[in-house]
Design a protein around this motif. Structure first.
Motif, PDB file in Angstrom:
ATOM      1  N   VAL A  67       5.607   0.197  -9.693  1.00  0.00           N
ATOM      2  CA  VAL A  67       6.523   0.884  -8.792  1.00  0.00           C
ATOM      3  C   VAL A  67       7.946   0.413  -9.085  1.00  0.00           C
ATOM      4  O   VAL A  67       8.206  -0.790  -9.162  1.00  0.00           O
ATOM      5  N   ILE A 124       2.797   1.792  -3.414  1.00  0.00           N
ATOM      6  CA  ILE A 124       1.944   2.174  -4.539  1.00  0.00           C
ATOM      7  C   ILE A 124       1.416   3.591  -4.369  1.00  0.00           C
ATOM      8  O   ILE A 124       1.471   4.419  -5.303  1.00  0.00           O
ATOM      9  N   ILE A 125       0.908   3.910  -3.197  1.00  0.00           N
ATOM     10  CA  ILE A 125       0.334   5.238  -2.971  1.00  0.00           C
ATOM     11  C   ILE A 125       1.400   6.316  -3.056  1.00  0.00           C
ATOM     12  O   ILE A 125       1.197   7.377  -3.666  1.00  0.00           O
ATOM     13  N   THR A 126       2.565   6.066  -2.466  1.00  0.00           N
ATOM     14  CA  THR A 126       3.608   7.084  -2.463  1.00  0.00           C
ATOM     15  C   THR A 126       4.163   7.311  -3.861  1.00  0.00           C
ATOM     16  O   THR A 126       4.401   8.459  -4.270  1.00  0.00           O
ATOM     17  N   ARG A 127       4.361   6.255  -4.611  1.00  0.00           N
ATOM     18  CA  ARG A 127       4.820   6.398  -6.000  1.00  0.00           C
ATOM     19  C   ARG A 127       3.792   7.186  -6.812  1.00  0.00           C
ATOM     20  O   ARG A 127       4.155   8.057  -7.612  1.00  0.00           O
ATOM     21  N   SER A 128       2.517   6.920  -6.603  1.00  0.00           N
ATOM     22  CA  SER A 128       1.471   7.634  -7.332  1.00  0.00           C
ATOM     23  C   SER A 128       1.452   9.109  -6.950  1.00  0.00           C
ATOM     24  O   SER A 128       1.224   9.983  -7.796  1.00  0.00           O
ATOM     25  N   ARG A 129       1.714   9.398  -5.679  1.00  0.00           N
ATOM     26  CA  ARG A 129       1.631  10.778  -5.192  1.00  0.00           C
ATOM     27  C   ARG A 129       2.788  11.627  -5.699  1.00  0.00           C
ATOM     28  O   ARG A 129       2.610  12.791  -6.046  1.00  0.00           O
ATOM     29  N   TYR A 130       4.002  11.072  -5.747  1.00  0.00           N
ATOM     30  CA  TYR A 130       5.183  11.878  -6.071  1.00  0.00           C
ATOM     31  C   TYR A 130       5.694  11.677  -7.492  1.00  0.00           C
ATOM     32  O   TYR A 130       6.504  12.458  -7.967  1.00  0.00           O
ATOM     33  N   ARG A 131       5.274  10.633  -8.141  1.00  0.00           N
ATOM     34  CA  ARG A 131       5.529  10.382  -9.560  1.00  0.00           C
ATOM     35  C   ARG A 131       6.962  10.712  -9.990  1.00  0.00           C
ATOM     36  O   ARG A 131       7.917  10.108  -9.520  1.00  0.00           O
ATOM     37  N   ARG A 187       2.625  -3.445 -10.199  1.00  0.00           N
ATOM     38  CA  ARG A 187       1.747  -2.281 -10.362  1.00  0.00           C
ATOM     39  C   ARG A 187       2.518  -1.063 -10.871  1.00  0.00           C
ATOM     40  O   ARG A 187       1.957   0.030 -10.924  1.00  0.00           O
ATOM     41  N   GLU A 237       0.832  -1.201   0.000  1.00  0.00           N
ATOM     42  CA  GLU A 237       0.000   0.000   0.000  1.00  0.00           C
ATOM     43  C   GLU A 237       0.872   1.260   0.000  1.00  0.00           C
ATOM     44  O   GLU A 237       0.652   2.181  -0.788  1.00  0.00           O
TER      45      GLU A 237
END
Length: 416
Positions: free
Chosen positions: A349, A294-301, A347, A291
């Motif tokens: 990352v 995935i969330i952190t990679r999506s947030r900071y791209r 996913r 979690e």
């Protein structure tokens, strides 16, 4: 035997927070087969005064350790600061004192001059959020200060030391510089707005502060004003010095509730019920690592460099019986967390490596960032190798399992 799947070139390793061992431990690392080994240089031992003279025995020991690792075909990864501050600097205020940042820069140059030509991977400051909040806020780890709002200065100076270290190491021409920050999902106790608000506050302070400072050169908007008095011109650009990898030290998620009347801090940590726990009481929730990734990679791209799980492990005290240690719980823990990393990679990352924490059960300071360990000097049994009172090493079942995992990937064998 089935193992989690990873892309070609994925780096497996082991990590020890402090106190790297001698020849017998290098031989164990070689036997394990994991090509990477993370260790920390003890500032307190290497340069006892915090500035100036270097202890010749410590200098020789680290110099020899690096040579032994390279001769054994192991990739060294060195951390400059993992919680051990020289006593004279502690007496001068420690990380509350901005001058400690300058001392750290000098120390970083000295270590880089010694082993920078042979160590390809570096972390300047490990777990600045842990060292800052717990060392100067809650006072549960060394130096045990409860500095009130002074914790803001301590954390800022730790992050500034990280940035200064990155710059010093770059100037020394090292191959790769990153971080190793302690991160975890922060879950509210309930949907009550007070619990949700408390969890958001902790998430901002614990996770977002180091992330946004290192990757974006700013503090989270909701907290930025708190640091106005300690941030000097140019500080945030130094903290944002480019990284080759973003290291994540992960152990367990945290559940947070609103503070009760009379509490000194605006939140309370609540036991994570409904999940198994390690010997230190930390919940075992492998999906929380997936979690977070995935969330952190999506947030900071695009701002997020490749990720390395720089520490992940669990404390389980399995007995030595007839020369063997059956620590199946540790195998289960590592396997499940490796599967979580594999799922995050699927996913999208970009995770490049995983360091199992730790190689050895220590008879001294095993995990410097938990209050109990700092108080009594004895940590939980995190090691892949059992160490008895006489210092005799006995590889556990988890050691063999991890060796098989590494070998399977190295040989390109089916892993799952």
């Amino acid at each position: 035997m089935a193992f989690p799947k990873f892309p070609t070139g994925f780096l497996f390793g082991t990590a020890d927070a402090t106190r790297p061992g001698g020849e017998q431990d290098v031989a164990l690392l070689q036997r394990l087969g994991a090509p990477g080994y993370r260790f920390a240089v003890s500032w307190r031992e290497f340069q006892p005064g915090g500035r100036g003279a270097v202890d010749p025995d410590a200098r020789a020991r680290y110099d020899r350790l690096v040579d032994e690792l390279l001769e054994a075909g192991l990739r060294p990864s060195a951390t400059l600061y993992a919680g051990e501050l020289p006593e004279p600097l502690v007496a001068d205020g420690g990380w509350l004192n901005r001058a400690t940042v300058d001392a750290f820069g000098e120390y970083a140059r000295t270590v880089a001059d010694l082993i920078g030509d042979r160590v390809p991977e570096w972390v300047p400051v490990q777990d600045p959020n842990v060292a800052g909040y717990l060392g100067y806020g809650l006072g549960t780890i060394a130096p045990g200060r409860r500095a009130g709002w002074g914790v803001v200065a301590a954390l800022h100076h730790l992050l500034l030391a990280h940035g200064r270290g990155v710059q010093v190491l770059r100037a020394a021409g090292v191959e790769s510089v990153g971080c190793a920050n302690h991160h975890e999902p922060i879950w509210p106790l309930s949907e009550d707005p007070a619990d949700v608000g408390a969890a958001k506050l902790v998430d901002l302070a614990w996770n977002a502060v180091p992330l946004e400072a290192m990757l974006m050169g700013r503090y989270p908007r909701d907290l930025a004003g708190l640091a106005d008095e300690v941030v000097m011109p140019g500080d945030m650009a130094v903290i944002r010095s480019p990284l080759d990898f973003y290291g994540v030290n992960f152990f367990a998620p945290q559940r947070i509730g609103a503070s009760a009347e009379g509490d000194e801090i605006p939140f309370r940590m609540v036991p994570l019920v409904g999940h198994p726990a390690t010997d230190t009481g930390w919940g075992v929730v492998p999906t929380a690592l997936r979690e977070w990734l995935i969330i952190t990679r999506s947030r900071y791209r695009a701002a997020m460099p490749p990720i390395v799980v720089t520490e992940c492990g669990a404390a389980y005290d399995a007995p030595l019986v007839d020369g063997e240690v059956d620590d199946q719980a540790r195998i289960d823990y590592l396997e499940a967390h490796l599967e979580a990393v594999s799922a995050a990679i699927e996913r999208g990352v970009d995770v490049r490596g995983f360091y199992a924490y730790t190689l050895l059960d220590r008879d001294g300071w095993e995990a410097p960032f938990t209050g109990k360990d700092w108080e009594d000097g004895v940590g939980g049994k995190y090691g892949l190798v059992h160490v008895d009172a006489a210092g005799v090493r006995t590889p556990k079942r988890s050691f063999g399992w991890y060796a098989d995992l590494v070998a399977a990937h190295a040989e390109g064998a089916p892993t799952g």
